[in-house]
Scaffold this motif. Structure first.
Motif, PDB file in Angstrom:
ATOM      1  N   LEU A 201      36.049 -18.346  26.681  1.00  0.00           N
ATOM      2  CA  LEU A 201      36.443 -18.904  25.398  1.00  0.00           C
ATOM      3  C   LEU A 201      36.974 -17.815  24.472  1.00  0.00           C
ATOM      4  CD1 LEU A 201      36.510 -21.188  23.263  1.00  0.00           C
ATOM      5  CD2 LEU A 201      34.081 -20.717  22.843  1.00  0.00           C
ATOM      6  N   ALA A 202      36.282 -16.678  24.443  1.00  0.00           N
ATOM      7  CA  ALA A 202      36.702 -15.569  23.579  1.00  0.00           C
ATOM      8  C   ALA A 202      38.070 -15.042  23.983  1.00  0.00           C
ATOM      9  CB  ALA A 202      35.662 -14.449  23.631  1.00  0.00           C
ATOM     10  N   ARG A 203      38.311 -14.895  25.268  1.00  0.00           N
ATOM     11  CA  ARG A 203      39.610 -14.386  25.724  1.00  0.00           C
ATOM     12  C   ARG A 203      40.720 -15.393  25.456  1.00  0.00           C
ATOM     13  NH1 ARG A 203      36.211 -12.689  30.380  1.00  0.00           N
ATOM     14  NH2 ARG A 203      35.672 -10.504  29.974  1.00  0.00           N
ATOM     15  N   ASP A 204      40.397 -16.676  25.539  1.00  0.00           N
ATOM     16  CA  ASP A 204      41.386 -17.704  25.191  1.00  0.00           C
ATOM     17  C   ASP A 204      41.763 -17.567  23.719  1.00  0.00           C
ATOM     18  OD1 ASP A 204      43.046 -19.884  25.162  1.00  0.00           O
ATOM     19  OD2 ASP A 204      41.479 -21.374  25.488  1.00  0.00           O
ATOM     20  N   LEU A 205      40.773 -17.402  22.844  1.00  0.00           N
ATOM     21  CA  LEU A 205      41.055 -17.211  21.425  1.00  0.00           C
ATOM     22  C   LEU A 205      41.866 -15.942  21.190  1.00  0.00           C
ATOM     23  CD1 LEU A 205      37.623 -18.202  19.859  1.00  0.00           C
ATOM     24  CD2 LEU A 205      39.795 -19.372  19.483  1.00  0.00           C
TER      25      LEU A 205
END
Length: 266
Positions: A201-205
């Motif tokens: 999720l963090a890398r997507d953001l």
């Protein structure tokens, strides 16, 4: 700066992970940890290449609140009441203010107990992903203490005044499923999948248009405390700023060319 009670890691995608690192105390915070958290958050805030912050705890806990075993003695002033206020004013309050002021995306990876000040830290993040084994709540009152790390402001806004007061008054803790129902967490995932899911999720953001996310966060946060008309005015000014960025132009171009945009954070 060198850290003794937290760990800081940055990956190639611009995701910074800050880990509270006192596992034997379920990462209860001390004055040292507060100073290190403040420094690490400041570093994240001023570094444009750092896109997303993930806050978590080492071992089996997220954060169990303030350490009550005497670590705050050095901060106490000669006047008892003012000394206790200094503990907050010079300790956790600067951390709370820094997290609240961030305009970059933040995620709490709640791997275990997040209680009292630990729950406040989690709620100061934009998104809270909890392991299905996590426990969240406020136990301050059980020790004759108050929700003084920001909880008195955060808890009613997140879960409603009635639920918040009941939690504080009765020192309640909730399992992850109940915390999800009450709005204390955003998602609950199996404990074994927590890190992979949260980091994904963090890398997507981090791959999104950085300036756009920062502006969106600002106007949404301002909107919580303003009227609808004022929010529309903020949106008008925000569009003027955002649509002149390289990432906004790239986003429109990519949409028209039916391809995935390549955002550079400008």
């Amino acid at each position: 700066m060198p850290y003794s009670e937290i760990e800081r890691h940055r990956d190639d995608s611009g995701v910074v992970t800050i880990t509270m690192n006192r596992p034997s105390k379920l990462n209860a915070y001390t004055t040292t940890m507060c100073e290190e958290l403040s420094a690490a958050i400041d570093d994240f805030a001023r570094t444009d290449a750092d896109r997303v912050l993930v806050l978590t705890g080492a071992g089996r806990g997220f954060c169990s609140g303030g350490d009550l075993s005497g670590h705050f003695e050095a901060l106490k002033a000669t006047t008892r009441q003012l000394g206790h206020a200094a503990v907050m004013r010079e300790g956790m309050h600067p951390v709370s203010r820094r997290l609240f002021a961030l305009d970059k995306p933040t995620i709490a990876m709640v791997n275990g107990p997040a209680v009292a000040g630990g729950l406040a830290l989690a709620l100061l993040c934009d998104i809270r992903v909890a392991a299905d084994t996590a426990v969240l709540g406020d136990t301050s009152g059980a020790a004759g203490a108050l929700p003084d790390e920001g909880g008195a402001w955060l808890f009613p806004r997140v879960m409603g005044y009635d639920h918040a007061f009941k939690m504080v008054a009765l020192s309640e803790k909730y399992d992850a499923a109940t915390a999800l129902r009450l709005g204390l967490v955003t998602e609950v995932v199996p404990a074994a999948e927590l890190r992979e899911h949260t980091m994904g999720l963090a890398r997507d953001l981090a791959s999104r248009a950085a300036v756009t996310l920062r502006i969106a966060k600002r106007i949404m946060r301002r909107g919580l405390e303003s009227t609808f008309e004022a929010s529309l005015g903020d949106a008008e000014m925000a569009v003027v700023m955002n649509n002149d960025t390289e990432d906004a132009r790239e986003g429109v171009t990519a949409f028209l060319e039916h391809r995935r945009p390549k955002f550079e954070g400008a």
